[in-house]
Design an enzyme around this catalytic site. Structure first.
Site, PDB file in Angstrom:
ATOM      1  N   GLY A   1      12.704  12.115  18.100  1.00 48.12           N
ATOM      2  CA  GLY A   1      13.032  12.267  16.531  1.00 48.12           C
ATOM      3  C   GLY A   1      12.837  13.425  15.713  1.00 48.12           C
TER       4      GLY A   1
ATOM      5  N   CYS B   1       0.915  15.051   8.183  1.00 43.41           N
ATOM      6  CA  CYS B   1       1.341  16.371   7.606  1.00 43.41           C
ATOM      7  C   CYS B   1       0.789  16.598   6.143  1.00 43.41           C
ATOM      8  CB  CYS B   1       2.864  16.209   7.371  1.00 43.41           C
ATOM      9  SG  CYS B   1       3.154  14.610   6.355  1.00 43.41           S
TER      10      CYS B   1
ATOM     11  N   ILE C   1      10.531  14.909  14.435  1.00 46.43           N
ATOM     12  CA  ILE C   1       9.432  15.716  14.653  1.00 46.43           C
ATOM     13  C   ILE C   1       9.305  16.527  16.351  1.00 46.43           C
ATOM     14  CG2 ILE C   1       6.885  15.765  14.979  1.00 46.43           C
ATOM     15  CD1 ILE C   1       6.656  13.594  12.827  1.00 46.43           C
TER      16      ILE C   1
END
Length: 289
Positions: free
Chosen positions: A16, A129, A18
């Site tokens: 994906g 994150c 990331i």
């Protein structure tokens, strides 16, 4: 597995947003060799992009990673629900598994705070994150006062949040809250997340409020500046954008903009956690010597 003269052999599990940025960052590393990008849909855009970048790819998921191993390290950029099974499959192989999903499993690592502990563990958890952006700041503040309550509000561009991120928002909040309590000693921490569809897309922002006893403004500012500098060493787009220190209350906000690579500037959320992940694995080459 790698020798002193070789780059570490690594794999990315997940194709994906990331996972593909991880592939790009690993390609730019002089210490890592990306030997496999594994997804589950052979027609996915992520696997196609990884192949275009020249990396070996597979749609075989975790089974293909195990079969192609052993690897020095594997980056798990999938989802929280699958991660425990991935660790169970990889643990017997001797690899180091870097968890970029908000599971709360493994040893929690935030570079600049406890990155020196990473080499002693094989299952590393990078929180989220928001955790990577907030915890260095909050840890620095907690060393100069005694927080009684911490509130963290993360705002990211909707375009930067893929399907797995959206599915994992509850785990994101729980894992980030727990990590904040651990790194600051604060009994009460609240985390909120906003995904903004605004155009142009906003940068990744994290606003923090700390209620604390014994606040001394000068030491707090000094510690905060040092923490921000440490994060910028591996995430250059990290900036403290506001800071107010009052009696009993500290308000601080940071922004992270992605710099270099394939990411748009607003994707600082992806940039900071991936930069932390790659840094930790790169440091394994030094620890091995």
């Amino acid at each position: 597995m790698a020798t002193d003269e070789q780059r570490l052999r690594v794999a990315v599990l997940g194709a994906g947003l990331i996972g593909i940025d991880l592939a790009d960052k690993i390609r730019q590393s002089g210490k890592l060799e990306l030997s496999l990008v594994a997804g589950r849909d052979r027609d996915s855009l992520g696997l196609r992009r990884a192949a275009e970048m020249g990396h070996p790819t597979t749609a075989g998921g975790i089974r293909a990673v195990v079969d192609a191993g052993p690897f020095d390290a594997v980056f798990d950029a999938t989802n929280a629900e699958s991660h425990a099974d991935h660790w169970a499959a990889l643990r017997p192989t001797g690899t180091t598994l870097i968890d970029l999903t908000p599971t709360g499993l493994g040893t929690v690592i935030v570079p600049g705070v406890n990155g020196h502990q990473a080499a002693a563990h094989r299952h590393l958890n990078l929180v989220s994150c928001g955790g990577q952006a907030a915890i260095p700041v909050l840890h620095a503040i907690s060393r100069r006062c005694t927080p009684t309550y911490i509130e963290v509000v993360s705002t990211g561009a909707s375009a930067s949040a893929g399907r797995a991120t959206r599915l994992n928002l509850d785990q994101y909040i729980a894992t980030t809250s727990a990590a904040i309590r651990t790194f600051t000693g604060t009994p009460d921490a609240k985390v909120m997340v906003n995904l903004s569809p605004a155009r142009p897309a906003p940068p990744f922002r994290v606003a923090m409020t700390v209620l604390a006893d014994g606040i001394r403004p000068a030491p707090v500012r000094t510690n905060l500046a040092a923490a921000a500098q440490a994060v910028r060493a591996y995430t250059p787009g990290f900036q403290v954008t506001s800071l107010a220190v009052d009696q009993g209350r500290i308000s601080v906000a940071v922004e992270v903009t992605a710099s270099g690579g394939r990411l748009p500037h607003h994707a600082g959320s992806i940039d900071i956690i991936n930069a932390a992940a790659v840094l930790l694995v790169e440091q394994l080459t030094t620890a091995a010597r």
